[in-house]
Design a protein around this motif. Structure first.
Motif, mmCIF file in Angstrom:
data_model
loop_
_atom_site.group_PDB
_atom_site.id
_atom_site.type_symbol
_atom_site.label_atom_id
_atom_site.label_comp_id
_atom_site.label_asym_id
_atom_site.label_seq_id
_atom_site.Cartn_x
_atom_site.Cartn_y
_atom_site.Cartn_z
ATOM 1 N N THR A 11 -10.058 16.936 -66.398
ATOM 2 C CA THR A 11 -10.817 16.665 -65.172
ATOM 3 C C THR A 11 -9.872 16.434 -63.999
ATOM 4 O O THR A 11 -10.078 16.979 -62.901
ATOM 5 N N ILE A 12 -8.831 15.644 -64.223
ATOM 6 C CA ILE A 12 -7.861 15.377 -63.159
ATOM 7 C C ILE A 12 -7.156 16.661 -62.735
ATOM 8 O O ILE A 12 -7.018 16.952 -61.543
ATOM 9 N N ALA A 13 -6.725 17.448 -63.729
ATOM 10 C CA ALA A 13 -5.992 18.674 -63.427
ATOM 11 C C ALA A 13 -6.842 19.652 -62.630
ATOM 12 O O ALA A 13 -6.396 20.229 -61.629
ATOM 13 N N PHE A 14 -8.092 19.845 -63.051
ATOM 14 C CA PHE A 14 -8.947 20.813 -62.369
ATOM 15 C C PHE A 14 -9.366 20.314 -60.992
ATOM 16 O O PHE A 14 -9.470 21.097 -60.046
ATOM 17 N N ALA A 15 -9.616 19.013 -60.869
ATOM 18 C CA ALA A 15 -9.983 18.465 -59.557
ATOM 19 C C ALA A 15 -8.833 18.628 -58.565
ATOM 20 O O ALA A 15 -9.040 19.015 -57.403
ATOM 21 N N ILE A 16 -7.615 18.352 -59.016
ATOM 22 C CA ILE A 16 -6.446 18.501 -58.146
ATOM 23 C C ILE A 16 -6.242 19.956 -57.762
ATOM 24 O O ILE A 16 -5.960 20.276 -56.596
ATOM 25 N N SER A 17 -6.394 20.871 -58.734
ATOM 26 C CA SER A 17 -6.177 22.293 -58.417
ATOM 27 C C SER A 17 -7.192 22.775 -57.393
ATOM 28 O O SER A 17 -6.855 23.542 -56.486
ATOM 29 N N ALA A 19 -8.708 20.928 -55.110
ATOM 30 C CA ALA A 19 -8.378 20.315 -53.824
ATOM 31 C C ALA A 19 -7.186 21.001 -53.167
ATOM 32 O O ALA A 19 -7.177 21.242 -51.948
ATOM 33 N N ILE A 20 -6.180 21.344 -53.960
ATOM 34 C CA ILE A 20 -4.991 22.004 -53.411
ATOM 35 C C ILE A 20 -5.340 23.369 -52.846
ATOM 36 O O ILE A 20 -4.897 23.741 -51.739
ATOM 37 N N ILE A 21 -6.146 24.139 -53.554
ATOM 38 C CA ILE A 21 -6.538 25.459 -53.062
ATOM 39 C C ILE A 21 -7.373 25.327 -51.794
ATOM 40 O O ILE A 21 -7.224 26.108 -50.840
ATOM 41 N N ALA A 22 -8.255 24.324 -51.741
ATOM 42 C CA ALA A 22 -9.045 24.104 -50.536
ATOM 43 C C ALA A 22 -8.153 23.798 -49.341
ATOM 44 O O ALA A 22 -8.387 24.295 -48.228
ATOM 45 N N MET A 23 -7.098 23.009 -49.563
ATOM 46 C CA MET A 23 -6.188 22.690 -48.471
ATOM 47 C C MET A 23 -5.342 23.890 -48.090
ATOM 48 O O MET A 23 -5.010 24.078 -46.909
ATOM 49 N N GLU A 24 -4.999 24.732 -49.067
ATOM 50 C CA GLU A 24 -4.274 25.963 -48.745
ATOM 51 C C GLU A 24 -5.123 26.881 -47.864
ATOM 52 O O GLU A 24 -4.596 27.592 -47.003
ATOM 53 N N GLU A 25 -6.448 26.857 -48.081
ATOM 54 C CA GLU A 25 -7.364 27.672 -47.277
ATOM 55 C C GLU A 25 -7.777 26.964 -45.985
ATOM 56 O O GLU A 25 -8.615 27.458 -45.248
ATOM 57 N N LEU A 30 -14.581 17.645 -46.266
ATOM 58 C CA LEU A 30 -15.757 17.858 -47.105
ATOM 59 C C LEU A 30 -15.551 19.048 -48.039
ATOM 60 O O LEU A 30 -15.895 18.983 -49.233
ATOM 61 N N GLY A 31 -14.964 20.114 -47.500
ATOM 62 C CA GLY A 31 -14.690 21.287 -48.326
ATOM 63 C C GLY A 31 -13.704 20.985 -49.440
ATOM 64 O O GLY A 31 -13.826 21.508 -50.552
ATOM 65 N N VAL A 32 -12.724 20.135 -49.156
ATOM 66 C CA VAL A 32 -11.735 19.756 -50.176
ATOM 67 C C VAL A 32 -12.419 19.026 -51.326
ATOM 68 O O VAL A 32 -12.183 19.314 -52.501
ATOM 69 N N TYR A 33 -13.307 18.085 -50.989
ATOM 70 C CA TYR A 33 -13.999 17.328 -52.042
ATOM 71 C C TYR A 33 -14.959 18.225 -52.822
ATOM 72 O O TYR A 33 -15.032 18.131 -54.056
ATOM 73 N N ILE A 34 -15.669 19.084 -52.129
ATOM 74 C CA ILE A 34 -16.628 19.965 -52.808
ATOM 75 C C ILE A 34 -15.903 20.899 -53.771
ATOM 76 O O ILE A 34 -16.310 21.068 -54.929
ATOM 77 N N LEU A 35 -14.820 21.508 -53.303
ATOM 78 C CA LEU A 35 -14.104 22.452 -54.165
ATOM 79 C C LEU A 35 -13.457 21.739 -55.348
ATOM 80 O O LEU A 35 -13.428 22.270 -56.467
ATOM 81 N N GLY A 36 -12.958 20.532 -55.129
ATOM 82 C CA GLY A 36 -12.374 19.768 -56.228
ATOM 83 C C GLY A 36 -13.403 19.410 -57.287
ATOM 84 O O GLY A 36 -13.164 19.582 -58.491
ATOM 85 N N ILE A 37 -14.568 18.939 -56.862
ATOM 86 C CA ILE A 37 -15.623 18.561 -57.806
ATOM 87 C C ILE A 37 -16.167 19.778 -58.542
ATOM 88 O O ILE A 37 -16.389 19.747 -59.765
ATOM 89 N N VAL A 75 -4.758 13.624 -53.380
ATOM 90 C CA VAL A 75 -4.211 14.903 -52.904
ATOM 91 C C VAL A 75 -4.365 15.018 -51.395
ATOM 92 O O VAL A 75 -3.451 15.469 -50.693
ATOM 93 N N PHE A 76 -5.522 14.595 -50.890
ATOM 94 C CA PHE A 76 -5.770 14.729 -49.454
ATOM 95 C C PHE A 76 -4.874 13.796 -48.643
ATOM 96 O O PHE A 76 -4.394 14.157 -47.564
ATOM 97 N N LEU A 77 -4.620 12.599 -49.166
ATOM 98 C CA LEU A 77 -3.823 11.619 -48.414
ATOM 99 C C LEU A 77 -2.323 11.857 -48.551
ATOM 100 O O LEU A 77 -1.564 11.608 -47.616
ATOM 101 N N PHE A 78 -1.906 12.316 -49.731
ATOM 102 C CA PHE A 78 -0.470 12.486 -49.984
ATOM 103 C C PHE A 78 -0.186 13.893 -50.526
ATOM 104 O O PHE A 78 0.326 14.038 -51.642
ATOM 105 N N PRO A 79 -0.512 14.915 -49.763
ATOM 106 C CA PRO A 79 -0.403 16.281 -50.294
ATOM 107 C C PRO A 79 1.019 16.687 -50.659
ATOM 108 O O PRO A 79 1.243 17.313 -51.704
ATOM 109 N N HIS A 80 1.980 16.341 -49.828
ATOM 110 C CA HIS A 80 3.344 16.809 -50.072
ATOM 111 C C HIS A 80 3.976 16.109 -51.274
ATOM 112 O O HIS A 80 4.701 16.727 -52.061
ATOM 113 N N ASN A 81 3.688 14.813 -51.426
ATOM 114 C CA ASN A 81 4.243 14.085 -52.570
ATOM 115 C C ASN A 81 3.691 14.614 -53.891
ATOM 116 O O ASN A 81 4.435 14.828 -54.859
ATOM 117 N N LEU A 82 2.375 14.837 -53.938
ATOM 118 C CA LEU A 82 1.753 15.282 -55.184
ATOM 119 C C LEU A 82 2.025 16.748 -55.467
ATOM 120 O O LEU A 82 2.137 17.150 -56.619
#
Length: 204
Positions: A11-17, A19-25, A30-37, A75-82
């Motif tokens: 669940t953690i791995a897929f949610a992060i992936s 969120a990361i793709i949403a931020m890349e796009e 809201l889109g980041v949370y929706i895509l992560g869930i 991921v949203f708050l600390f994108p570069h670290n994660l």
């Protein structure tokens, strides 16, 4: 308890992936949370619809939703670290999530006395359905259908569970380790299934 831990990792791995793709796009928050869930739970929702498990069963996983939301927030708050750690360990966690969810989906179908075909479909949808939905919503070609071998390992897990080869708990744990290892190896060594392009070769 072991399967809950494995499902939590997935669940953690897929949610992060997601969120990361949403931020890349460059999606908004809201889109980041929706895509992560959707990435974390989309495959399970489709599986439930197809094999007859009440979709409302997803809402009973309150702790998993909370963990997914916390992962997306991080991921949203600390994108570069994660992102630095994700590039190093992300594929390992993703492989574990694929294996855990594929086996979990197959077990659901077996418990409902579905035929082997339904068991395999449940394994594939649970293991890779969320990733397919994620890529479609992000406007990308589904990675699991065109890159390294991915969904094929979910099919293998579904076969093993559906045929009763792995019925004991220790056998399921071995299947989890094998499926995870095969996915990691296919990523590291860029294994691919046979494919054929129908694009015409450029004339000289």
């Amino acid at each position: 308890m072991t399967w809950e831990v494995l499902s939590m990792i997935g669940t953690i791995a897929f949610a992060i992936s997601g969120a990361i793709i949403a931020m890349e796009e460059e999606y908004d928050i809201l889109g980041v949370y929706i895509l992560g869930i959707v990435t974390a739970f989309g495959g399970g929702a489709i599986r439930n619809l197809l094999i007859g498990v009440p979709v409302a069963a997803l809402w009973e996983q309150g702790m998993f939703f909370q963990v997914a939301l916390l992962s997306i927030t991080a991921v949203f708050l600390f994108p570069h670290n994660l992102l630095k750690h994700w590039k190093r360990w992300g594929n390992i966690f993703d492989a574990m999530g694929l294996a855990a969810f594929a086996i979990q989906g197959a077990l659901y179908a077996v418990e409902m006395n579905h035929p082997l075909s339904a068991v395999i479909v449940a394994a594939v949808l649970t293991g890779s359905g969320g990733g397919i939905i994620r890529d479609l919503l992000a406007g990308r070609k589904p990675l699991v259908l065109r890159a390294e071998i991915y969904a094929a390992w979910a099919i293998l897990a579904g076969f093993a569970v559906g045929l009763g080869i792995t019925s004991e708990p220790w056998q399921l744990y071995i299947l989890f380790v094998v499926t995870t290892a095969l996915r990691i190896l296919s990523y590291l060594y860029k294994w691919r299934l046979p494919f054929k392009s129908i694009h015409a070769a450029p004339s000289s």
